[in-house]
Design a protein around this motif. Structure first.
Motif, PDB file in Angstrom:
ATOM      1  N   ASP A  24       0.852  -1.182   0.000  1.00 29.35           N
ATOM      2  CA  ASP A  24       0.000   0.000   0.000  1.00 29.35           C
ATOM      3  C   ASP A  24       0.890   1.235   0.000  1.00 29.35           C
ATOM      4  O   ASP A  24       1.756   1.389   0.871  1.00 29.35           O
ATOM      5  N   LEU A  25       0.654   2.122  -0.961  1.00 27.78           N
ATOM      6  CA  LEU A  25       1.458   3.345  -1.097  1.00 27.78           C
ATOM      7  C   LEU A  25       0.574   4.563  -0.829  1.00 27.78           C
ATOM      8  O   LEU A  25      -0.491   4.713  -1.446  1.00 27.78           O
ATOM      9  N   THR A  41       2.244  10.358 -11.532  1.00 23.19           N
ATOM     10  CA  THR A  41       1.765   9.138 -10.867  1.00 23.19           C
ATOM     11  C   THR A  41       2.967   8.317 -10.453  1.00 23.19           C
ATOM     12  O   THR A  41       3.891   8.106 -11.244  1.00 23.19           O
ATOM     13  N   TRP A  98       4.522   4.811  -8.052  1.00 20.22           N
ATOM     14  CA  TRP A  98       4.255   3.493  -7.479  1.00 20.22           C
ATOM     15  C   TRP A  98       5.580   2.847  -7.131  1.00 20.22           C
ATOM     16  O   TRP A  98       6.644   3.342  -7.489  1.00 20.22           O
ATOM     17  N   THR A 146       7.658  -1.182  -6.394  1.00 19.75           N
ATOM     18  CA  THR A 146       7.620  -2.630  -6.570  1.00 19.75           C
ATOM     19  C   THR A 146       8.613  -3.275  -5.606  1.00 19.75           C
ATOM     20  O   THR A 146       9.638  -2.677  -5.261  1.00 19.75           O
ATOM     21  N   GLU A 192       3.585  -5.254  -7.208  1.00 22.29           N
ATOM     22  CA  GLU A 192       3.456  -3.829  -7.504  1.00 22.29           C
ATOM     23  C   GLU A 192       2.409  -3.205  -6.590  1.00 22.29           C
ATOM     24  O   GLU A 192       1.345  -3.795  -6.332  1.00 22.29           O
ATOM     25  N   SER A 193       2.689  -2.018  -6.081  1.00 24.72           N
ATOM     26  CA  SER A 193       1.749  -1.307  -5.221  1.00 24.72           C
ATOM     27  C   SER A 193       0.637  -0.677  -6.045  1.00 24.72           C
ATOM     28  O   SER A 193       0.632  -0.745  -7.288  1.00 24.72           O
ATOM     29  N   ASN A 194      -0.282  -0.036  -5.354  1.00 23.22           N
ATOM     30  CA  ASN A 194      -1.262   0.804  -6.030  1.00 23.22           C
ATOM     31  C   ASN A 194      -0.561   2.011  -6.664  1.00 23.22           C
ATOM     32  O   ASN A 194       0.534   2.402  -6.253  1.00 23.22           O
ATOM     33  N   ARG A 195      -1.175   2.603  -7.652  1.00 19.37           N
ATOM     34  CA  ARG A 195      -0.607   3.784  -8.309  1.00 19.37           C
ATOM     35  C   ARG A 195      -1.244   5.037  -7.717  1.00 19.37           C
ATOM     36  O   ARG A 195      -2.467   5.130  -7.611  1.00 19.37           O
TER      37      ARG A 195
END
Length: 621
Positions: free
Chosen positions: A534-535, A604, A606, A608, A613-616
């Protein structure tokens, strides 16, 4: 890439905080491992003449446990939950422990002057008073829920929710397991008659005005499908389907319809269905149908008999009910069997899931004071007269007529009365080792290495349960044993995982004076790890050379525990580059990181790590 862009994003500036215990963002609710609940087999019945409540085992068709309850009144009903039984009389409710086999409390009856419908749902025992519209969750402090008007026959679903239908307003109300209020989000069409049933564990409203049925959804009724038969307004609906078909009894027409009610994967009734089967019944006075397994059960008061049918309407068995004063009663147990209780509590007919029936006499030992031996009566004595010649016959005078042979006189004293046989009491139920502890479950949370084991009271089988013995074995090599008193129903196994995902097995067995009984066993494993990142936008970065410069806040969960990972940031700005940062997850596979300070609204970003891969996130000033 221009020099200006290089100056906007330094190579790396970071503050790293790898946290050993992740806070609320990681906290998950305790989950029950599916498929670990064991449904108790058996049914309790009150016998006022014996002063006992006796448990009849549905599997063996034998009485196996009893509790002395002084002052039992005729017509008392017995309802059970996991740990207690409740004897519901006209004036009070007597509560007994299923493991202690003794009365623990007596409380006033929450509703008086009305006979209730007993409901045994997962996690609770209930009495539903249809005329007054009240649902009582039984316990030491009984809770009364008012539906606001009269209700039809109640039903329950596997999650422990009790459902009722207001017969005046059409409101369909539910009382969830452990809920503190009654919720009535759905209303049937105004002026329509009908009743509730359960098909495929979904509550269904059978509309006898429109001759249709609909699944009860969150705040309304689903698509109505036609029954295919003409159901009268006073039709009686079975509480649950029998292998996909719902029994609809037409008492005046002396017939029973078996209507297809299969629910698809989306929880809706199938519109393309085979036609209903109709069974013509003998003349009789029928109760509402019930269901045992895949068999429909009908109780006929006129012939005092029980009949069972398969879901196609073919009769399976028929049996007379042992005669008792008053009317017998159909009760559907939590083990999905039907029990026919005699009105005096002297007999129970167990209707098995294949439709076969077995009458069971309700026997047990009377309370101890009633077992005193009856002394033999005193034998009367006689005295022989002193003149033994007085017993000799006097010859009659000679009249020339035949003289009959002389009659031998017997002693004039009355013969002693025969001794009355002693009053025979039923033999006591023999003490055997306890039954299997029901409802064995294991509560787990992803953040903990412990396991909390819970279970219900094991059938005591004639003697109080004195202890429960717990043992466990992990595929990772950990094992252990422990014991708790017979009144305890929970145990915490410390460190069963210790950061590893090894499945383990837990066994719980009850013990009484006859020894250890049948063990309950459950297998469990930690929840499957699903790596997730989660970013979010983090705190202000103090060492950044630009205004409105913030850290990226990175939350990693579900990764391998105690493992090194490289985290790489990314941006839609083609000139952005950063070598990333390495960190190590904690013992639960989690980590928190504030790193990669960033500014520049409209981009945008994100990150990894480990192929995840996290949310953008669209960056804002």
């Amino acid at each position: 890439m221009s020099e200006r862009k290089h100056s906007r994003w330094p190579l790396v500036g970071l503050v790293v905080a790898v946290v050993a215990a992740v806070t609320l963002a990681l906290t998950g609710a305790v989950k029950q491992v599916p498929g670990l609940e064991f449904i108790p087999s058996g049914h309790w019945v009150a016998n006022p003449e014996l002063g006992l409540v006796v448990r009849v085992d549905g599997s063996t068709k034998k009485p196996d446990t009893q509790v002395s309850v002084p002052g039992l009144t005729p017509g008392s009903q017995v309802v059970q939950d996991e740990t207690h039984g409740y004897v519901v009389g006209s004036d009070d409710v007597t509560i007994f422990g299923k493991s202690t086999l003794s009365v623990e409390a007596t409380v006033p009856a929450p509703v008086k002057g009305e006979r209730s419908v007993p409901v045994q749902a997962a996690g609770g025992a209930y009495s539903v008073f249809r005329q007054s519209g009240r649902i009582v969750r039984l316990g030491l402090d009984p809770q009364v829920f008012d539906a606001g008007g009269p209700v039809g026959s109640p039903v329950s679903t596997s999650d422990g929710t009790v459902w009722v239908h207001r017969t005046d307003s059409g409101a369909i109300c539910r009382l969830a397991r452990g809920a503190t209020n009654l919720d009535c989000p759905t209303v049937a069409p105004a002026g329509h008659t009908g009743g509730l049933t359960v098909a495929g564990d979904r509550v269904v409203f059978v509309d006898t005005t429109a001759d249709s049925m609909s699944v009860v959804e969150g705040k309304g009724l689903g698509t109505a499908v036609k029954l295919g038969v003409d159901a009268p307004p006073n039709a009686r609906i079975a509480p649950v389907d029998a292998a996909g078909r719902v029994a609809v009894l037409d008492p005046a027409g002396r017939r029973m319809h078996l209507v297809e009610a299969r629910v698809d994967d989306k929880g809706a009734l199938a519109e393309q269905r085979p036609p209903a089967e109709t069974v013509q019944l003998p003349d009789g006075e029928y109760d509402s149908p019930s269901v045992s397994g895949d068999s429909v059960v009908l109780l006929d008061h006129k012939s005092n008999s029980v009949r069972t049918y398969d879901n196609r309407g073919r009769q399976r068995h028929s049996a007379a009910i042992p005669q008792e004063k008053g009317k017998p009663e159909l009760v559907r147990g939590e083990d999905a069997r039907v029990y026919v209780d005699g009105s005096e509590g002297k007999h129970v007919v167990v209707v098995d899931k294949d439709g076969s029936m077995q009458p069971v006499p309700v026997v047990g030992a009377k309370p101890e004071e009633s077992r005193k031996p009856v002394p033999p009566p005193v034998q009367p004595t006689t005295t022989k007269p002193a003149d033994t010649n007085a017993d000799r016959p006097v010859p009659p005078p000679n009249t020339g007529r035949p003289v009959p042979p002389p009659q031998t006189r017997t002693n004039q004293a009355q013969p002693p009365p025969q001794a009355q046989p002693p009053v025979r009491t039923p033999p006591p139920i023999p003490v055997t080792s306890p039954g299997m502890p029901p409802n064995l479950a294991i509560a787990i949370t992803p953040q903990q290495v412990d396991a909390t084991v819970t279970w219900g009271a094991a059938p005591a089988n004639g003697a109080p349960v004195t202890a429960y013995h717990i043992s466990w074995t992990s595929q990772g090599g950990r094992s252990g044993t422990d014991s708790v008193p017979g009144t305890a129903f929970t145990y915490v196994i410390r460190g069963i995982w210790q950061g590893a995902d090894h499945p383990f097995t837990v066994t719980v067995v009850a013990q009484n004076s006859a020894g250890r009984g049948t063990p309950a066993t459950a297998n469990a494993a930690p929840p499957k790890r699903v790596p997730k990142i989660d970013l979010t936008k983090g705190p202000i970065a103090p060492r950044c050379d630009h205004e409105n410069c913030y850290w990226m806040h990175i939350l990693m969960t579900g990764f391998k525990p105690n493992t090194q990972y490289k985290v790489d940031p990314h941006s839609t700005d083609s000139g952005y580059s950063n070598p990333g940062h390495s960190l190590r997850t904690d013992a639960d596979g989690n980590a928190v990181l504030n790193a990669f300070f960033y500014h520049g609204a409209g981009h945008t970003v994100w990150v990894t790590a480990g192929g995840v891969e996290s949310n953008r996130l669209e960056w804002t000033e």
